[in-house]
Design a protein around this motif. Sequence first.
Motif, PDB file in Angstrom:
ATOM      1  N   VAL A   1       0.839  -1.204   0.000  1.00 17.04           N
ATOM      2  CA  VAL A   1       0.000   0.000   0.000  1.00 17.04           C
ATOM      3  C   VAL A   1       0.873   1.253   0.000  1.00 17.04           C
ATOM      4  CG1 VAL A   1      -1.627   1.351   1.392  1.00 17.04           C
ATOM      5  CG2 VAL A   1      -2.008  -1.089   1.058  1.00 17.04           C
ATOM      6  N   GLN A   2       1.940   1.239   0.807  1.00 18.78           N
ATOM      7  CA  GLN A   2       2.850   2.387   0.873  1.00 18.78           C
ATOM      8  C   GLN A   2       3.533   2.647  -0.468  1.00 18.78           C
ATOM      9  OE1 GLN A   2       5.415   1.210   4.115  1.00 18.78           O
ATOM     10  NE2 GLN A   2       4.227   2.346   5.639  1.00 18.78           N
ATOM     11  N   ASN A   3       3.827   1.574  -1.194  1.00 21.60           N
ATOM     12  CA  ASN A   3       4.517   1.695  -2.485  1.00 21.60           C
ATOM     13  C   ASN A   3       3.544   1.857  -3.655  1.00 21.60           C
ATOM     14  OD1 ASN A   3       7.013   1.366  -1.209  1.00 21.60           O
ATOM     15  ND2 ASN A   3       6.939  -0.867  -1.412  1.00 21.60           N
ATOM     16  N   ASN A   4       2.248   2.031  -3.331  1.00 19.82           N
ATOM     17  CA  ASN A   4       1.202   2.207  -4.347  1.00 19.82           C
ATOM     18  C   ASN A   4       1.103   1.025  -5.303  1.00 19.82           C
ATOM     19  OD1 ASN A   4       0.238   4.778  -3.534  1.00 19.82           O
ATOM     20  ND2 ASN A   4       2.035   5.743  -4.477  1.00 19.82           N
ATOM     21  N   GLU A   5       1.458  -0.160  -4.819  1.00 14.34           N
ATOM     22  CA  GLU A   5       1.353  -1.361  -5.627  1.00 14.34           C
ATOM     23  C   GLU A   5      -0.062  -1.939  -5.573  1.00 14.34           C
ATOM     24  OE1 GLU A   5       4.288  -3.933  -4.027  1.00 14.34           O
ATOM     25  OE2 GLU A   5       5.988  -2.651  -4.581  1.00 14.34           O
ATOM     26  N   VAL A   6      -0.803  -1.573  -4.541  1.00  9.46           N
ATOM     27  CA  VAL A   6      -2.179  -2.022  -4.382  1.00  9.46           C
ATOM     28  C   VAL A   6      -2.921  -0.946  -3.591  1.00  9.46           C
ATOM     29  CG1 VAL A   6      -1.661  -3.276  -2.236  1.00  9.46           C
ATOM     30  CG2 VAL A   6      -3.653  -3.937  -3.599  1.00  9.46           C
ATOM     31  N   SER A   7      -4.196  -0.812  -3.860  1.00 10.76           N
ATOM     32  CA  SER A   7      -4.968   0.221  -3.150  1.00 10.76           C
ATOM     33  C   SER A   7      -5.262  -0.246  -1.721  1.00 10.76           C
ATOM     34  CB  SER A   7      -6.287   0.485  -3.874  1.00 10.76           C
ATOM     35  OG  SER A   7      -7.194  -0.588  -3.663  1.00 10.76           O
ATOM     36  N   PRO A   8      -5.469   0.696  -0.781  1.00  6.86           N
ATOM     37  CA  PRO A   8      -5.794   0.314   0.601  1.00  6.86           C
ATOM     38  C   PRO A   8      -7.042  -0.558   0.682  1.00  6.86           C
ATOM     39  CG  PRO A   8      -5.252   2.643   0.479  1.00  6.86           C
ATOM     40  CD  PRO A   8      -5.350   2.156  -0.926  1.00  6.86           C
ATOM     41  N   PHE A   9      -8.010  -0.284  -0.192  1.00  7.08           N
ATOM     42  CA  PHE A   9      -9.274  -1.029  -0.157  1.00  7.08           C
ATOM     43  C   PHE A   9      -9.089  -2.469  -0.634  1.00  7.08           C
ATOM     44  CE2 PHE A   9      -9.809   3.447  -1.334  1.00  7.08           C
ATOM     45  CZ  PHE A   9     -10.435   3.913  -0.168  1.00  7.08           C
ATOM     46  N   ALA A  10      -8.279  -2.631  -1.695  1.00  7.51           N
ATOM     47  CA  ALA A  10      -8.012  -3.976  -2.211  1.00  7.51           C
ATOM     48  C   ALA A  10      -7.202  -4.789  -1.195  1.00  7.51           C
ATOM     49  CB  ALA A  10      -7.262  -3.887  -3.533  1.00  7.51           C
ATOM     50  N   ALA A  11      -6.234  -4.137  -0.548  1.00  3.21           N
ATOM     51  CA  ALA A  11      -5.425  -4.828   0.459  1.00  3.21           C
ATOM     52  C   ALA A  11      -6.282  -5.260   1.630  1.00  3.21           C
ATOM     53  CB  ALA A  11      -4.298  -3.907   0.931  1.00  3.21           C
ATOM     54  N   ALA A  12      -7.188  -4.384   2.054  1.00  4.30           N
ATOM     55  CA  ALA A  12      -8.083  -4.720   3.163  1.00  4.30           C
ATOM     56  C   ALA A  12      -8.978  -5.899   2.801  1.00  4.30           C
ATOM     57  CB  ALA A  12      -8.937  -3.504   3.537  1.00  4.30           C
ATOM     58  N   GLN A  13      -9.449  -5.900   1.545  1.00  6.45           N
ATOM     59  CA  GLN A  13     -10.317  -6.988   1.097  1.00  6.45           C
ATOM     60  C   GLN A  13      -9.569  -8.321   1.083  1.00  6.45           C
ATOM     61  OE1 GLN A  13     -13.530  -6.457   0.570  1.00  6.45           O
ATOM     62  NE2 GLN A  13     -13.870  -8.644   0.240  1.00  6.45           N
ATOM     63  N   ILE A  14      -8.314  -8.308   0.670  1.00  6.80           N
ATOM     64  CA  ILE A  14      -7.498  -9.525   0.661  1.00  6.80           C
ATOM     65  C   ILE A  14      -7.341 -10.081   2.069  1.00  6.80           C
ATOM     66  CG2 ILE A  14      -5.145 -10.403   0.270  1.00  6.80           C
ATOM     67  CD1 ILE A  14      -4.955  -8.360  -2.047  1.00  6.80           C
ATOM     68  N   LEU A  15      -7.043  -9.201   3.009  1.00  5.32           N
ATOM     69  CA  LEU A  15      -6.839  -9.614   4.399  1.00  5.32           C
ATOM     70  C   LEU A  15      -8.132 -10.161   5.007  1.00  5.32           C
ATOM     71  CD1 LEU A  15      -4.596  -6.630   5.526  1.00  5.32           C
ATOM     72  CD2 LEU A  15      -3.876  -9.014   5.417  1.00  5.32           C
ATOM     73  N   LEU A  16      -9.241  -9.482   4.736  1.00  2.24           N
ATOM     74  CA  LEU A  16     -10.526  -9.922   5.297  1.00  2.24           C
ATOM     75  C   LEU A  16     -10.953 -11.268   4.711  1.00  2.24           C
ATOM     76  CD1 LEU A  16     -12.430  -6.514   5.347  1.00  2.24           C
ATOM     77  CD2 LEU A  16     -11.768  -7.875   7.338  1.00  2.24           C
ATOM     78  N   GLU A  17     -10.761 -11.437   3.403  1.00  2.00           N
ATOM     79  CA  GLU A  17     -11.113 -12.706   2.766  1.00  2.00           C
ATOM     80  C   GLU A  17     -10.262 -13.845   3.324  1.00  2.00           C
ATOM     81  OE1 GLU A  17     -10.770 -12.140  -1.399  1.00  2.00           O
ATOM     82  OE2 GLU A  17     -12.660 -11.039  -1.586  1.00  2.00           O
ATOM     83  N   THR A  18      -8.989 -13.562   3.567  1.00  2.00           N
ATOM     84  CA  THR A  18      -8.092 -14.569   4.154  1.00  2.00           C
ATOM     85  C   THR A  18      -8.568 -14.950   5.552  1.00  2.00           C
ATOM     86  OG1 THR A  18      -6.215 -13.650   2.930  1.00  2.00           O
ATOM     87  CG2 THR A  18      -5.722 -15.057   4.838  1.00  2.00           C
TER      88      THR A  18
END
Length: 361
Positions: free
Chosen positions: A340-357
Amino acid sequence: METQENKSALSEINGINQPDSVSRVVANNILQFRRKQPSAKELVLAIANGDKIALSRAITLIESTNISHLEKANEVIQGCLPYANKSVRMGITGVPGVGKSTFIEAFGKHLTSLGKKVAVLAVDPSSSISHGSILGDKTRMEELVKDENAFIRPSASGDSLGGVARKTREAIILCEACGFDTIIIETVGVGQSETAVHSMVDFFLLLKIAGAGDELQGIKRGIMEMADTIVINKADGDNIAKAKLAKSEFNRALHLFPAKKSGWIPKVTTCSAVYGDGIDTVWKIISDYFEMVKTNSYFQAKRQDQNQFWMMETINEQLKSNFYNHPEIVLLLESNKKAVQNNEVSPFAAAQILLETFFKK
């Protein structure tokens, strides 16, 4: 070998060793006592018998963020429930410097003189940098802390909004089980939302001061609507006239707000916590409030609504705790933060990945 001639001027002649200031046997006994952890049943029994030490240990247990303590903490709370709900709960808030601690000490001493048993749950602000907290309320309430019928427990606010410690609600239950019939919650009072404390007390008291530009600053819809009584503190010396003027202004302001569900009309009064003036009037107003809401059944209805609210809050808190302590999440969280810090993925997409996991576990 160092001779007398070349001996350093900083060297010392061996003298007599100072005796231990504390007996090693006594110190070892205290250490062993502290290491021995009582069971949940032992804590509940001791609390029900009015043991303040057991009460303090139990509050420390429920405040622990160690997930291994959760089961025991829940067992203690469950065991104390049959002894709880036999008190009146009051929240006291106000800006820093308004004299909350001084007021609570004077108010608490007045209540204990009437035969009440008072528990004060004081919440101190935590540093956002060091995450530490001074926890100095016991020092400020030096007279009340020595009262046999009083109990003062300072807790750090941590990252809780509204100036309420994460486990204040459970601490109330433990204090009630210990026989305290009057529970006072002192909030941080830093201008954050006071909804949390309002949702766990029966009566909400707002402390104000006059003559410090506080009148207009204090007339804000949110906090004024929640207040059941406004007390203007430090009404002494040259400040008496200003306090009376502030009282009139707040009385006029209260007429602009809609009627409360309880049917209670909020009152405004003045006091001097330092000199004890007006403290009895404050208690008279509070007593009148409780007499009214217990008669019209609002008291019990509010308690029931609060229980439902705290069930939902507990679910949210437990889900959050389970999420951040889940092994896979611990591993994935840091990598996703960097992405997220490196703008490789959006904060929302990263949050969704973590929640799905988390929910696929």
